[in-house]
Write a protein that holds these residues in place. Structure first.
Motif, PDB file in Angstrom:
ATOM      1  N   ASP A 120       0.823  -1.207   0.000  1.00  0.00           N
ATOM      2  CA  ASP A 120       0.000   0.000   0.000  1.00  0.00           C
ATOM      3  C   ASP A 120       0.861   1.263   0.000  1.00  0.00           C
ATOM      4  OD1 ASP A 120      -1.865   1.997   0.365  1.00  0.00           O
ATOM      5  OD2 ASP A 120      -2.701   1.163   2.212  1.00  0.00           O
ATOM      6  N   ASP A 121       0.847   2.014  -1.097  1.00  0.00           N
ATOM      7  CA  ASP A 121       1.668   3.227  -1.180  1.00  0.00           C
ATOM      8  C   ASP A 121       1.061   4.422  -0.452  1.00  0.00           C
ATOM      9  OD1 ASP A 121      -0.390   3.925  -2.899  1.00  0.00           O
ATOM     10  OD2 ASP A 121       0.904   4.285  -4.628  1.00  0.00           O
ATOM     11  N   LYS A 122      -0.121   4.252   0.122  1.00  0.00           N
ATOM     12  CA  LYS A 122      -0.779   5.338   0.844  1.00  0.00           C
ATOM     13  C   LYS A 122      -0.445   5.360   2.342  1.00  0.00           C
ATOM     14  CE  LYS A 122      -4.639   5.264  -2.389  1.00  0.00           C
ATOM     15  NZ  LYS A 122      -4.033   4.243  -3.226  1.00  0.00           N
ATOM     16  N   ILE A 123       0.262   4.339   2.817  1.00  0.00           N
ATOM     17  CA  ILE A 123       0.639   4.279   4.240  1.00  0.00           C
ATOM     18  C   ILE A 123       1.450   5.519   4.597  1.00  0.00           C
ATOM     19  CG2 ILE A 123       2.097   3.055   5.916  1.00  0.00           C
ATOM     20  CD1 ILE A 123       1.280   0.458   4.517  1.00  0.00           C
ATOM     21  N   LYS A 124       1.129   6.126   5.731  1.00  0.00           N
ATOM     22  CA  LYS A 124       1.824   7.322   6.201  1.00  0.00           C
ATOM     23  C   LYS A 124       2.944   6.939   7.155  1.00  0.00           C
ATOM     24  CE  LYS A 124      -0.714  10.511   4.234  1.00  0.00           C
ATOM     25  NZ  LYS A 124      -0.190  11.516   3.339  1.00  0.00           N
ATOM     26  N   ILE A 125       4.099   7.542   6.955  1.00  0.00           N
ATOM     27  CA  ILE A 125       5.292   7.297   7.754  1.00  0.00           C
ATOM     28  C   ILE A 125       5.577   8.538   8.590  1.00  0.00           C
ATOM     29  CG2 ILE A 125       7.774   6.823   7.642  1.00  0.00           C
ATOM     30  CD1 ILE A 125       5.973   4.525   6.647  1.00  0.00           C
ATOM     31  N   ASP A 126       5.814   8.333   9.899  1.00  0.00           N
ATOM     32  CA  ASP A 126       6.144   9.472  10.760  1.00  0.00           C
ATOM     33  C   ASP A 126       7.507   9.357  11.435  1.00  0.00           C
ATOM     34  OD1 ASP A 126       5.762   7.644  12.798  1.00  0.00           O
ATOM     35  OD2 ASP A 126       4.001   8.630  13.627  1.00  0.00           O
ATOM     36  N   SER A 127       8.197   8.234  11.199  1.00  0.00           N
ATOM     37  CA  SER A 127       9.525   8.064  11.803  1.00  0.00           C
ATOM     38  C   SER A 127      10.333   7.018  11.045  1.00  0.00           C
ATOM     39  CB  SER A 127       9.397   7.663  13.273  1.00  0.00           C
ATOM     40  OG  SER A 127       8.704   6.440  13.391  1.00  0.00           O
ATOM     41  N   VAL A 128      11.638   7.053  11.257  1.00  0.00           N
ATOM     42  CA  VAL A 128      12.562   6.059  10.718  1.00  0.00           C
ATOM     43  C   VAL A 128      13.257   5.434  11.915  1.00  0.00           C
ATOM     44  CG1 VAL A 128      14.610   5.680   9.287  1.00  0.00           C
ATOM     45  CG2 VAL A 128      12.920   7.403   8.620  1.00  0.00           C
ATOM     46  N   CYS A 129      13.328   4.108  11.952  1.00  0.00           N
ATOM     47  CA  CYS A 129      13.908   3.451  13.122  1.00  0.00           C
ATOM     48  C   CYS A 129      14.493   2.090  12.777  1.00  0.00           C
ATOM     49  CB  CYS A 129      12.867   3.318  14.221  1.00  0.00           C
ATOM     50  SG  CYS A 129      11.492   2.270  13.780  1.00  0.00           S
ATOM     51  N   SER A 130      15.178   1.524  13.731  1.00  0.00           N
ATOM     52  CA  SER A 130      15.756   0.193  13.572  1.00  0.00           C
ATOM     53  C   SER A 130      14.650  -0.858  13.584  1.00  0.00           C
ATOM     54  CB  SER A 130      16.739  -0.083  14.708  1.00  0.00           C
ATOM     55  OG  SER A 130      16.038  -0.156  15.931  1.00  0.00           O
ATOM     56  N   LEU A 131      14.988  -2.064  13.202  1.00  0.00           N
ATOM     57  CA  LEU A 131      14.012  -3.153  13.198  1.00  0.00           C
ATOM     58  C   LEU A 131      13.439  -3.409  14.592  1.00  0.00           C
ATOM     59  CD1 LEU A 131      15.843  -5.705  10.889  1.00  0.00           C
ATOM     60  CD2 LEU A 131      13.812  -4.371  10.330  1.00  0.00           C
ATOM     61  N   SER A 132      14.263  -3.319  15.601  1.00  0.00           N
ATOM     62  CA  SER A 132      13.802  -3.624  16.966  1.00  0.00           C
ATOM     63  C   SER A 132      12.848  -2.575  17.524  1.00  0.00           C
ATOM     64  CB  SER A 132      14.996  -3.783  17.907  1.00  0.00           C
ATOM     65  OG  SER A 132      15.710  -2.565  18.004  1.00  0.00           O
ATOM     66  N   MET A 133      12.845  -1.377  16.958  1.00  0.00           N
ATOM     67  CA  MET A 133      11.972  -0.301  17.444  1.00  0.00           C
ATOM     68  C   MET A 133      10.793  -0.047  16.497  1.00  0.00           C
ATOM     69  SD  MET A 133      13.391   0.520  20.256  1.00  0.00           S
ATOM     70  CE  MET A 133      12.551   2.032  20.666  1.00  0.00           C
ATOM     71  N   ALA A 134      10.590  -0.914  15.536  1.00  0.00           N
ATOM     72  CA  ALA A 134       9.571  -0.710  14.499  1.00  0.00           C
ATOM     73  C   ALA A 134       8.158  -0.646  15.055  1.00  0.00           C
ATOM     74  CB  ALA A 134       9.664  -1.829  13.477  1.00  0.00           C
ATOM     75  N   HIS A 135       7.331   0.174  14.408  1.00  0.00           N
ATOM     76  CA  HIS A 135       5.902   0.232  14.698  1.00  0.00           C
ATOM     77  C   HIS A 135       5.169   0.505  13.387  1.00  0.00           C
ATOM     78  CE1 HIS A 135       6.059   4.680  14.671  1.00  0.00           C
ATOM     79  NE2 HIS A 135       7.222   4.511  15.280  1.00  0.00           N
ATOM     80  N   SER A 136       3.866   0.527  13.427  1.00  0.00           N
ATOM     81  CA  SER A 136       3.072   0.544  12.189  1.00  0.00           C
ATOM     82  C   SER A 136       3.262   1.781  11.315  1.00  0.00           C
ATOM     83  CB  SER A 136       1.591   0.370  12.511  1.00  0.00           C
ATOM     84  OG  SER A 136       1.145   1.441  13.310  1.00  0.00           O
ATOM     85  N   SER A 137       3.696   2.906  11.870  1.00  0.00           N
ATOM     86  CA  SER A 137       3.893   4.102  11.043  1.00  0.00           C
ATOM     87  C   SER A 137       5.369   4.481  10.919  1.00  0.00           C
ATOM     88  CB  SER A 137       3.093   5.278  11.612  1.00  0.00           C
ATOM     89  OG  SER A 137       3.527   5.589  12.916  1.00  0.00           O
TER      90      SER A 137
END
Length: 75
Positions: free
Chosen positions: A23-40
């Motif tokens: 889905d190219d419409k997903i909104k991203i609000d942060s960049v993080c490592s794999l261990s700190m990942a969350h849905s946005s």
């Protein structure tokens, strides 16, 4: 790292000439490592040896190479 604003995956892919699977419409609000990942968040993986770390229930957005992407998909 928290971003100053939310970006869609489509906006990010156009800026950095990336392909999107999903889905190219997903909104991203942060960049993080794999261990700190969350849905946005947008996480990254450059080492195929770390593919096991991708199995994270909260992670939904990942930057990687085409080769690693194929290896993840084949799992």
């Amino acid at each position: 790292m928290k971003l100053k604003k939310k970006y869609s995956l489509k906006e990010i892919s156009l800026e950095y000439n990336c392909s999107i699977i999903g889905d190219d419409k997903i909104k991203i609000d942060s960049v993080c490592s794999l261990s700190m990942a969350h849905s946005s968040s947008l996480s990254y993986l450059s080492d195929a040896k770390k593919i096991e770390d991708v199995i994270h229930p909260q992670m939904s957005n990942l930057i990687t190479t085409e080769e690693i992407s194929r290896l993840i998909y084949e799992r």
